[in-house]
Write an enzyme that holds these catalytic residues in place. Structure first.
Site, mmCIF file in Angstrom:
data_model
loop_
_atom_site.group_PDB
_atom_site.id
_atom_site.type_symbol
_atom_site.label_atom_id
_atom_site.label_comp_id
_atom_site.label_asym_id
_atom_site.label_seq_id
_atom_site.Cartn_x
_atom_site.Cartn_y
_atom_site.Cartn_z
ATOM 1 N N LYS A 111 0.791 -1.179 0.112
ATOM 2 C CA LYS A 111 0.055 0.080 0.133
ATOM 3 C C LYS A 111 0.780 1.058 0.036
ATOM 4 O O LYS A 111 0.255 2.341 -0.280
ATOM 5 C CB LYS A 111 -0.771 0.099 1.141
ATOM 6 C CG LYS A 111 -1.971 -1.081 1.020
ATOM 7 C CD LYS A 111 -3.150 -0.696 1.913
ATOM 8 C CE LYS A 111 -4.352 -1.685 1.650
ATOM 9 N NZ LYS A 111 -5.584 -1.581 2.617
ATOM 10 N N LYS A 194 -6.965 -9.875 -6.081
ATOM 11 C CA LYS A 194 -7.927 -10.155 -4.998
ATOM 12 C C LYS A 194 -9.407 -9.073 -5.260
ATOM 13 O O LYS A 194 -9.016 -8.054 -5.533
ATOM 14 C CB LYS A 194 -7.710 -10.173 -3.472
ATOM 15 C CG LYS A 194 -7.802 -8.966 -2.733
ATOM 16 C CD LYS A 194 -7.699 -8.926 -1.238
ATOM 17 C CE LYS A 194 -7.601 -7.707 -0.587
ATOM 18 N NZ LYS A 194 -8.051 -7.455 0.700
ATOM 19 N N LYS A 197 -12.853 -3.888 -2.593
ATOM 20 C CA LYS A 197 -13.729 -2.630 -2.499
ATOM 21 C C LYS A 197 -12.936 -1.395 -3.183
ATOM 22 O O LYS A 197 -13.924 -0.631 -3.559
ATOM 23 C CB LYS A 197 -14.488 -2.531 -1.254
ATOM 24 C CG LYS A 197 -13.787 -2.391 -0.117
ATOM 25 C CD LYS A 197 -14.434 -2.296 1.084
ATOM 26 C CE LYS A 197 -14.135 -2.798 2.465
ATOM 27 N NZ LYS A 197 -13.005 -2.260 3.365
HETATM 28 P P1 AMP Z 1 -11.409 -5.395 3.918
HETATM 29 O O1 AMP Z 1 -12.202 -5.116 2.866
HETATM 30 O O2 AMP Z 1 -9.660 -5.044 3.685
HETATM 31 O O3 AMP Z 1 -11.418 -4.239 5.114
HETATM 32 O O4 AMP Z 1 -11.458 -6.296 4.675
HETATM 33 C C1 AMP Z 1 -12.450 -6.721 5.485
HETATM 34 C C2 AMP Z 1 -12.685 -8.302 5.567
HETATM 35 O O5 AMP Z 1 -13.050 -8.922 4.530
HETATM 36 C C3 AMP Z 1 -11.278 -8.927 6.238
HETATM 37 O O6 AMP Z 1 -11.585 -10.284 7.077
HETATM 38 C C4 AMP Z 1 -10.796 -9.599 4.756
HETATM 39 O O7 AMP Z 1 -10.013 -10.696 4.982
HETATM 40 C C5 AMP Z 1 -12.271 -9.932 4.280
HETATM 41 N N1 AMP Z 1 -11.989 -9.929 2.436
HETATM 42 C C6 AMP Z 1 -11.791 -8.871 1.982
HETATM 43 N N2 AMP Z 1 -11.695 -8.908 0.737
HETATM 44 C C7 AMP Z 1 -11.828 -10.323 0.406
HETATM 45 C C8 AMP Z 1 -11.836 -11.200 -0.724
HETATM 46 N N3 AMP Z 1 -11.603 -10.832 -1.988
HETATM 47 N N4 AMP Z 1 -11.724 -12.700 -0.427
HETATM 48 C C9 AMP Z 1 -12.074 -13.031 0.805
HETATM 49 N N5 AMP Z 1 -12.175 -12.300 2.119
HETATM 50 C C10 AMP Z 1 -11.974 -11.003 1.727
#
Ligand code: AMP
Ligand code: TRP
Length: 331
Positions: A111, A194, A197
């Site tokens: 990042k 991956k 968002k």
């Molecule tokens: P974040 O969007 O980074 O705030 O992630 C929030 C939660 O969603 C965390 O537990 C991440 O590991 C999970 N997560 C985010 N993107 C993915 C993805 N593409 N596949 C599986 N888990 C995800």
């Protein structure tokens, strides 16, 4: 009884990846556990959002938890910044965390980009704040997606460092709960990235606010290949996009990827994609409808978050005071 703790940053709208990698597992565990589920707004500041967008996203994440099936009467749903102990314990932990541990974090490397000196210090110490988030609640399990594994390991290391330094058994080491076929959902456009968002392309993900037509269209347009589906997982080796779509189907249908292949072996994506689109719409459209309804009443959401914060604060404040006492601060 198990105690689960997890959180998601309020940056943009949550995706199918967040649902399948994290929230769906919380929903599955909630009735056998005490649940502390928060919105990680302090973490979101590491890439400072517009204030109005941050406020709106914070409420939207809370509404998403509920729309996905978290029972707010049972789980404490709260906003991280409303519990002062998170930021405070983070400072105490900073003084016990070697810089070398932070230098190993792959998320900071990704990042912070090319110019590491220009990255903000928050992005660098982010994993320490996450350790505080976790350890304040003495959780038995922390259900997250695969990308958070390294951060969880750091939280365990910080817990160990605290216990050793002060010769106490204050923190038990929280167990990661990373399970199911969907621990890492990939982008619908590029199977090597991956689903995120924050991806620039909206077609790369399914947002939990998407309506039925949008969901179906994104699945139809998802990158796949022209081969047939095999009858075993090993034969999907190297076909990352195909594997991803199978994983999504399996997670949504609550079956194993092997079972999905048993159903679709010998068929191409012309057959599989419409079935997947139908399943996605069946499972996700009700979430989106509920989410939109909950967002109409922000006063009710805020009241619910205030209740969650009061419950969380009692637990967090006690841990913080215990830590301060152990460390020699006057309490
Ligand atoms: P974040 O969007 O980074 O705030 O992630 C929030 C939660 O969603 C965390 O537990 C991440 O590991 C999970 N997560 C985010 N993107 C993915 C993805 N593409 N596949 C599986 N888990 C995800
Ligand atoms: N870092 C997590 C993410 O980006 C969010 C998060 C912050 C978190 N604190 C946490 C997750 C504590 C689990 C436990 O997804």
């Amino acid at each position: 009884m198990k105690r689960i703790l997890s959180g998601i940053q309020p940056t943009n709208t949550l995706t199918l990846g967040n649902y399948l990698g994290a929230i769906k597992n919380w929903v599955g565990m909630q009735h056998e556990s005490e649940c502390f589920l928060f919105i990680a707004d302090l973490h979101a500041l590491t890439n400072p959002p517009e204030p109005e967008a941050l406020r709106a996203n914070t409420r939207e994440v809370a509404a998403t938890y509920i729309a996905c099936g978290i029972d707010p009467e049972h789980a404490a749903i709260f906003v991280q910044s409303q519990i002062p102990a998170h930021a405070e314990l983070s400072w105490l932990f900073s003084c016990l965390t070697p810089i070398g541990w932070l230098n190993r974090m792959t998320q900071f490397k990704d990042k912070s980009g090319k110019d590491k000196d220009a990255a903000n210090a928050g992005l660098y110490v982010y994993p320490i704040l996450m350790a505080a988030d976790i350890l304040l609640y003495h959780p038995s399990h922390v259900p997250v997606g695969e990308d958070q594994k390294q951060h969880l390991e750091l939280a365990r290391d910080v817990a160990g460092a605290f216990n050793r330094k002060y010769d106490v058994e204050h923190f038990k080491l929280p167990e990661p709960a990373i399970f199911g076929p969907a621990t890492r959902i990939m982008s619908l456009r590029d199977g090597s990235k991956k689903m995120s968002k924050s991806d620039a392309s909206d077609m790369s993900r399914i947002n939990l606010t998407d309506d039925a037509d949008t969901i179906a269209n994104k699945i139809k347009k998802a990158t796949s290949d022209s081969e047939m589906l095999p009858d075993n997982l090993a034969a999907l080796e190297g076909r990352t996009e195909a594997r991803n779509l199978i994983n999504i189907y399996a997670a949504l249908a609550d079956i194993t990827p092997e079972k999905v292949l048993a159903q679709f072996a010998g068929q191409g994506f012309g057959k599989f994609k419409p079935a997947l689109a139908e399943l996605c719409v069946e499972k996700l459209a009700p979430i989106s409808t509920r989410l939109h309804a909950l967002m109409q009443d922000t006063a009710a959401l805020d009241a619910l978050l205030a209740k969650g914060a009061a419950r969380a604060n009692t637990v967090a404040e006690k841990t913080l005071v215990d830590c301060k006492r152990i460390m020699g601060l006057l309490v």
